[in-house]
Design a protein around this motif. Structure first.
Motif, PDB file in Angstrom:
ATOM      1  N   ALA A  92       0.832  -1.203   0.000  1.00 29.78           N
ATOM      2  CA  ALA A  92       0.000   0.000   0.000  1.00 29.78           C
ATOM      3  C   ALA A  92       0.866   1.251   0.000  1.00 29.78           C
ATOM      4  CB  ALA A  92      -0.919   0.013   1.221  1.00 29.78           C
ATOM      5  N   GLU A 212      -7.582  -0.892  -2.575  1.00 22.97           N
ATOM      6  CA  GLU A 212      -7.836  -1.949  -1.608  1.00 22.97           C
ATOM      7  C   GLU A 212      -9.264  -2.442  -1.792  1.00 22.97           C
ATOM      8  OE1 GLU A 212      -4.920  -0.827   2.141  1.00 22.97           O
ATOM      9  OE2 GLU A 212      -6.932   0.068   2.085  1.00 22.97           O
ATOM     10  N   GLY A 223      -7.412  -0.423   6.546  1.00 16.60           N
ATOM     11  CA  GLY A 223      -6.716  -1.250   5.572  1.00 16.60           C
ATOM     12  C   GLY A 223      -6.383  -2.634   6.086  1.00 16.60           C
ATOM     13  N   SER A 226      -8.657  -5.345   4.632  1.00 17.34           N
ATOM     14  CA  SER A 226      -8.742  -5.559   3.190  1.00 17.34           C
ATOM     15  C   SER A 226      -8.469  -7.010   2.827  1.00 17.34           C
ATOM     16  CB  SER A 226      -7.759  -4.645   2.453  1.00 17.34           C
ATOM     17  OG  SER A 226      -6.423  -5.000   2.758  1.00 17.34           O
ATOM     18  N   THR A 229      -4.887  -5.853  -1.460  1.00 15.19           N
ATOM     19  CA  THR A 229      -4.264  -4.547  -1.638  1.00 15.19           C
ATOM     20  C   THR A 229      -3.346  -4.663  -2.837  1.00 15.19           C
ATOM     21  OG1 THR A 229      -4.311  -4.040   0.734  1.00 15.19           O
ATOM     22  CG2 THR A 229      -2.768  -2.791  -0.619  1.00 15.19           C
TER      23      THR A 229
END
Length: 300
Positions: A92, A212, A223, A226, A229
């Motif tokens: 990310a 994501e 996040g 998720s 990603t």
């Protein structure tokens, strides 16, 4: 899923090792934008002041564009794709603003902010309403299940973010802005559409967009929740058409000339099939803007 997580962990460890050797500046900027502004205070402050998003009131957006082999008739879209590629997990980076990292001691989680669920992500919505300049790009993403004959996945949330035309990321190297970030929920065809700008190219990275995928809007609060990603690689031909000729992309010209997909620290170890799937199909022009489509394959 275990293989994706293992690949993400190996990439993250390799990046952190090289960044640590280069010093603190690289740890902050290695996957990020072109600016080095301190985001302390404004990063978490902007998000905290915005309130909390209601995860149960968003209405999925119906797309009128197609991706892969999908066909579109009016407002009804049916998927006819018989094959799709599972996208690899990617970092990310240091600028996700999804609650997973911090900058100068401040942690930002824009996913809990009121207003993050939106289709047009060109304007800031926390503190200012500044609109990011650049070549308009309308991106339609189609989420398909690689474990079920590429069936569309509806009701999933996709968070998209990327740098501006100067290579800066909102809430970080553009600390007072919150543009070029947004969430959409996939419709019955597995599709979402974002109106944004073509991203700039900053030093050391191939031009890209981050995203994501979450099981639902209600789980898209950090996040850490998720299920994928990853990143999208901008097409080389479009980069070559935009950077030298569109207003505001001057710094991208030299940066783009110095990078390649094969040497990029994210895309460099992917297969040709993965790169093809991670590269949106785009049409249009600098004057008229671009329309882009990409298919996100994921095993569910």
């Amino acid at each position: 899923m275990a293989a994706q997580l293992g690949l993400q962990r190996r990439r993250a460890l390799a990046w952190l090792g090289s960044a640590a050797a280069a010093g603190p500046a690289l740890l902050l900027g290695g996957c990020g934008g072109g600016g080095g502004s301190d985001a302390s205070g404004s990063l978490a402050g902007l998000v905290a002041a915005s309130g909390t998003a209601s995860a149960t009131t968003a209405t999925p957006t119906t797309s009128t564009s197609s991706s892969g082999s999908s066909t579109t008739t009016g407002s009804s879209t049916s998927s006819s794709s018989s094959s799709c590629t599972a996208l690899p997990g990617e970092t990310a980076g240091p600028y996700p603003a999804d609650g997973t990292n911090s900058s100068s001691g401040s942690t930002s989680d824009i996913l809990t902010s009121s207003g993050i669920v939106r289709s047009d992500i060109r304007s800031s919505f926390l503190g200012t309403t500044t609109q990011a300049g650049g070549v308009q790009t309308t991106l339609t993403l189609t989420l398909l299940n690689t474990s079920s004959s590429c069936a569309p996945l509806s009701g999933y949330a996709i968070y998209l973010w990327h740098c501006d035309r100067d290579g800066n990321y909102s809430l970080y190297s553009a600390p007072t802005e919150s543009y070029l970030r947004g969430v959409q929920v996939t419709d019955s065809n597995g599709q979402v559409t974002f109106t944004t700008i073509f991203p700039g190219c900053y030093s050391g990275r191939w031009p890209h967009m981050h995203f994501e995928v979450f099981q639902s809007l209600s789980t898209a609060t950090t996040g850490k929740n998720s299920i994928l990603t990853s990143q999208l690689a901008m097409p080389s031909a479009v980069c070559g058409a935009v950077y030298p000729y569109a207003t505001g992309y001057t710094s991208s010209v030299a940066n783009f000339a110095a990078v390649s997909l094969s040497t990029d620290n994210v895309f460099g170890d992917n297969t040709s099939a993965q790169i093809a799937a991670m590269t949106p199909a785009m049409s249009g022009s600098v004057a008229a803007g671009y329309t882009a489509t990409a298919t996100i394959g994921i095993a569910r």
